[in-house]
Design an enzyme around this catalytic site. Structure first.
Site, PDB file in Angstrom:
ATOM      1  N   LYS A  54      25.258 149.445 -51.848  1.00 47.72           N
ATOM      2  CA  LYS A  54      25.057 150.288 -50.671  1.00 47.72           C
ATOM      3  C   LYS A  54      26.062 151.431 -50.522  1.00 47.72           C
ATOM      4  CE  LYS A  54      21.498 148.542 -48.280  1.00 47.72           C
ATOM      5  NZ  LYS A  54      20.367 149.353 -47.790  1.00 47.72           N
ATOM      6  N   SER A 104      22.042 142.840 -56.646  1.00 44.81           N
ATOM      7  CA  SER A 104      22.401 143.944 -55.755  1.00 44.81           C
ATOM      8  C   SER A 104      23.622 143.730 -54.867  1.00 44.81           C
ATOM      9  CB  SER A 104      21.200 144.309 -54.881  1.00 44.81           C
ATOM     10  OG  SER A 104      20.757 143.190 -54.141  1.00 44.81           O
TER      11      SER A 104
END
Length: 325
Positions: free
Chosen positions: A54, A309
């Site tokens: 992110k 992720s």
């Protein structure tokens, strides 16, 4: 009219992020290769700055703002990983940041956001409209940094695809498929742009938690649909109501499909990541590995890349999942 990012935007984002991010490696496990009858290359964004992908999109978004906009401060809503990315980027720019986080967000994620200097306000994930929670801050002039449905955010996440394709080429392999976790679709859409630009025949698959498979069902319907309320999942990072408008338009063009995985499959994937890759991966970050056991992707004799992720998971939650059999 919404503006979708293109490959040039992703290259520009990569230039802005150069020297600031970790170029996460491609790693593999002989044991997992044998189990799946394929060569599986994992890209661990668990090792990225703030512990997830992110930061890439958040920094790219803040870098696109004018000095006057940054002076007004930024506001975001997030269950944790986007919150940390925004908080870290805001600290680097010296910008005030307010982050709305659900009351059930992992304590580690909330604590990390506060450590980076952002103000945290809380809301109820079920009862409250998260956009309404931040509305007053936007009305005061603060700039909203969306978690996924924004061209600059998508372009930042797409830099993972640039790295992945460059690294695969260096290994001398051609990727048959790339498997990506999916919440609102920022990661899958950004990566899909780079994969399809470099290798149109490579299939890109999105993976979601069971009962939060809005992208899967939207692809089938041909239009965005929402998830039914009342369900929960251990994949806190991927619990969105529906796909983004921009992300869905990209994903419907580029994805081979989307796969829904159960919490049980995700928990087993987390154990596999620890045992075979020696990596701590949070539930939402491990859905791609879980999807390899679904039977929905043709693996035999193939070379497949899987994005892990994020790795921000509370110790107690992780310990409980790893200890279970």
């Amino acid at each position: 009219m919404t503006i979708s990012p293109g490959i040039a935007d992703i290259h520009s984002a990569a230039a802005r992020l150069s020297g600031l991010i970790v170029e996460t490696p491609l790693i593999e496990s002989p044991e997992l290769n044998k189990r799946f009858g394929a060569r599986i290359l994992f890209k661990p964004e668990t090792l990225q700055r703030t512990g997830s992908f992110k930061f890439r999109g958040a920094y790219n978004k803040l870098s696109s703002l004018s000095a006057e906009e940054r002076a007004r401060g930024v506001v975001a809503f997030s269950s944790g990983n986007h919150a940390q990315g925004v908080a870290a980027a805001a600290a680097m720019f010296g910008v005030k940041a307010v982050i709305a986080m659900p009351t059930d967000a992992p304590a580690m994620k909330v604590g990390n956001v506060r450590k980076m200097g952002a103000e945290v306000i809380t809301f109820d994930r079920v009862r409250d409209d998260r956009t309404a929670v931040v509305r007053s801050y936007v009305a005061k002039g603060m700039v909203l940094v969306p978690p996924y449905d924004d061209p600059a955010i998508i372009a930042g996440q797409g830099t993972i695809g640039l790295e992945l394709m460059r690294q695969a080429k260096a290994l001398g392999v051609s990727l048959d498929a790339v498997v990506v976790p999916c919440g609102g679709g920022g990661l899958s859409s950004g990566i899909s742009i780079t994969i399809k630009d470099a290798s149109p025949d490579t299939a890109v698959w999105a993976v979601e938690p069971e009962h939060f498979d809005d992208t899967r069902r939207s692809l089938i319907q041909g239009a965005r649909v929402s998830n039914a309320p009342g369900h929960t999942s251990i994949c806190d990072a991927l619990l969105v109501a529906e796909p983004g408008a921009i992300t869905f338009e990209i994903n419907r063009k580029n994805l081979a499909g989307a796969i829904a995985v159960s919490d049980r499959a995700v928990a087993q994937a987390m154990r596999d990541a620890m045992a075979c890759l020696k990596l701590v991966v949070e539930p939402g970050g491990c859905v791609g590995l879980a999807a390899l056991s679904s039977g929905e992707i043709n693996l035999t004799g193939k070379c497949v890349a899987v994005v892990l992720s994020g790795g921000n998971v509370d110790f107690s939650t992780y310990a409980e999942i790893i200890a279970a059999s």
